[in-house]
Design an enzyme around this catalytic site. Structure first.
Site, PDB file in Angstrom:
ATOM      1  N   TRP A   3       0.826  -1.214   0.000  1.00  0.00           N
ATOM      2  CA  TRP A   3       0.000   0.000   0.000  1.00  0.00           C
ATOM      3  C   TRP A   3       0.858   1.261   0.000  1.00  0.00           C
ATOM      4  CZ3 TRP A   3      -4.551  -0.504  -1.799  1.00  0.00           C
ATOM      5  CH2 TRP A   3      -5.288  -1.673  -1.570  1.00  0.00           C
ATOM      6  N   ASP A  46      -1.922   6.595   6.191  1.00  0.00           N
ATOM      7  CA  ASP A  46      -2.982   5.776   5.608  1.00  0.00           C
ATOM      8  C   ASP A  46      -3.345   4.721   6.657  1.00  0.00           C
ATOM      9  OD1 ASP A  46      -4.607   3.984   4.293  1.00  0.00           O
ATOM     10  OD2 ASP A  46      -3.209   3.570   2.640  1.00  0.00           O
ATOM     11  N   LYS A 104     -12.981  -1.314   5.379  1.00  0.00           N
ATOM     12  CA  LYS A 104     -12.387  -2.367   6.198  1.00  0.00           C
ATOM     13  C   LYS A 104     -13.009  -2.395   7.589  1.00  0.00           C
ATOM     14  CE  LYS A 104      -9.143  -3.122   2.944  1.00  0.00           C
ATOM     15  NZ  LYS A 104      -8.349  -1.961   2.620  1.00  0.00           N
TER      16      LYS A 104
HETATM   17  C1  LIG Z   1      -7.792  -1.430   1.409  1.00  0.00           C
HETATM   18  C2  LIG Z   1      -6.767  -0.389   1.509  1.00  0.00           C
HETATM   19  C3  LIG Z   1      -6.776   0.707   0.674  1.00  0.00           C
HETATM   20  C4  LIG Z   1      -7.843   0.694  -0.382  1.00  0.00           C
HETATM   21  O1  LIG Z   1      -8.006   1.722  -1.164  1.00  0.00           O
HETATM   22  P1  LIG Z   1      -9.351   1.818  -2.000  1.00  0.00           P
HETATM   23  O2  LIG Z   1      -9.042   2.875  -2.965  1.00  0.00           O
HETATM   24  O3  LIG Z   1     -10.396   2.229  -1.002  1.00  0.00           O
HETATM   25  O4  LIG Z   1      -9.633   0.486  -2.613  1.00  0.00           O
HETATM   26  C5  LIG Z   1      -5.816   1.690   0.808  1.00  0.00           C
HETATM   27  N1  LIG Z   1      -4.878   1.579   1.773  1.00  0.00           N
HETATM   28  C6  LIG Z   1      -4.860   0.529   2.615  1.00  0.00           C
HETATM   29  C7  LIG Z   1      -3.822   0.441   3.679  1.00  0.00           C
HETATM   30  C8  LIG Z   1      -5.802  -0.483   2.504  1.00  0.00           C
HETATM   31  O5  LIG Z   1      -5.802  -1.533   3.322  1.00  0.00           O
END
Ligand SMILES: *Cc1c(COP(=O)(O)O)cnc(C)c1O
Length: 368
Positions: free
Chosen positions: A96, A170, A194
């Site tokens: 991520w 994030d 989540k």
């Molecule tokens: C699931 C997740 C995302 C997801 O981003 P979307 O654009 O909402 O699909 C972003 N960062 C993290 C750490 C995640 O676990």
């Protein structure tokens, strides 16, 4: 989603609170929806102890959207901006944060201050070793790496590292599972899907002094200052998602708030890691001091003792089929990591983890 929340939403689907309308049929500016939004914001502020100098923004675009929204909001003109490059610092701890850094390259000069890639994302680089630049616009971390299961147990204190830049966090995959150290944060964001509600709602928490640095290209609907000035109503917010998240906030409060969620997360994750560590068949190699309480990746081992990455391997396939037969769903690991992963978010009861542990032990006996 907590079952109690789904039941309540189903009951009110056609007629919310005697209004004669379902939430999806309301005007977002009407008094009914306004009351839903205001209560959701109050409850969230209360739950996460969000200080007054932070704006809570109900947005869209998801966590990945924020990867662009953040630089567009923080890399623009600053009164005292020096001429020359605009740069940002990223700490890479998994997929991520990697994605976040890649996106930010479109808007700024990105410096990777630290990375755990060489260690297969199994540890967290000590903040004391981070190579921060002079005056980055912000420093980005992902406080819980959902795919590799690596979680910051405490946020880095940038000031103590001699860095005055705001920390961007994030926290999509562990928000509301532990308290937030707001004194260390500039911006925090999270997709709701989540731990807070359905997909389609994105939360941004933005410190007041950071509202004035947007780039000219930043779309109005994603400009933090504009969204804040309009109480998240510059354009139509994701009304049903906000309503559902509001029900989750109320549920969280009824459970005892974030402190209760944290205690539950500790109990659930301790149980699961304990079972994995005690077994001969399963393994999780993340260092103990940064194992995620929310996302527990693990591998089955082959007869040679090596982890079986490939989900199609017969042992993995048998494991997944048996899990499914017991109602243990979504256990397959993320495609970029392979193996298995149990995501044990707030709404997952302890009984769910106990059922998984019982299955892990049962399956291991059949493989002896
Ligand atoms: C699931 C997740 C995302 C997801 O981003 P979307 O654009 O909402 O699909 C972003 N960062 C993290 C750490 C995640 O676990």
């Amino acid at each position: 989603m907590p079952e109690a929340v789904l039941t309540e939403a189903a009951r009110d689907m056609l007629d919310w609170n005697g209004s004669g309308m379902g939430v999806m049929e309301m005007s977002h500016r009407g008094k009914e929806f306004t009351s839903i939004l205001e209560k959701a914001e109050r409850d969230l502020r209360d739950l996460l102890a969000v200080p007054g100098e932070f704006h809570i923004l109900f947005m869209q675009g998801g966590g990945l959207g924020e990867n662009a929204v953040v630089p567009m909001n923080l890399c623009g003109p600053l009164a005292e901006a020096k001429s020359g490059e605009v740069h940002t610092d990223f700490v890479i701890t998994g997929g991520w944060s990697q994605k976040s850094a890649k996106e930010a390259r479109k808007y700024s000069q990105v410096n990777v201050a630290a990375s755990n890639e060489a260690n297969q994302h199994r540890q967290l680089p000590d903040p004391a070793t981070w190579q921060l630049t002079d005056n980055p616009r912000y420093v980005h971390i992902c406080s819980n790496e959902t795919v590799f299961g690596v979680e910051f147990q405490t946020l880095p204190d940038l000031k103590a590292l001699g860095c005055e830049a705001p920390l961007v966090v994030d926290c999509s995959s562990h928000i509301a599972s532990r308290p937030v150290e707001w004194d260390k944060v500039g911006v925090a964001f999270a997709g709701a899907q989540k731990n807070l509600g359905p997909a389609g709602l994105t939360l941004a928490f933005v410190r007041d002094d950071l509202l004035d640095q947007a780039m000219g290209i930043c779309p109005s609907a994603f400009n933090y200052k504009n969204v804040a000035a309009n109480q998240s109503m510059y354009n139509t917010p994701p009304t049903f998602g906000i309503y559902m998240a509001g029900l989750v906030f109320q549920w969280l409060k009824d459970q005892g708030g974030v402190a209760a969620m944290e205690a539950s997360a500790i109990a659930k994750s301790t149980l699961l890691y304990g079972a994995i560590d005690a077994s001969g068949l399963y393994e999780n190699k993340v260092e103990a001091n940064c194992r995620s309480r929310m996302n527990v990746p693990f591998f089955l081992k082959g007869d040679d003792g090596q982890p079986l990455l490939d989900a199609e391997h017969p042992r993995n396939a048998a494991f997944l089929a048996g899990a499914k037969a017991r109602g243990l769903l979504n256990i397959k690991g993320h495609k970029s990591a392979g193996g298995m992963r149990a995501s044990i978010y707030n709404a997952m009861p302890l009984e769910g983890v106990q059922a998984l542990v019982a299955y892990l032990q049962e399956f291991e006996r059949t493989q002896a």
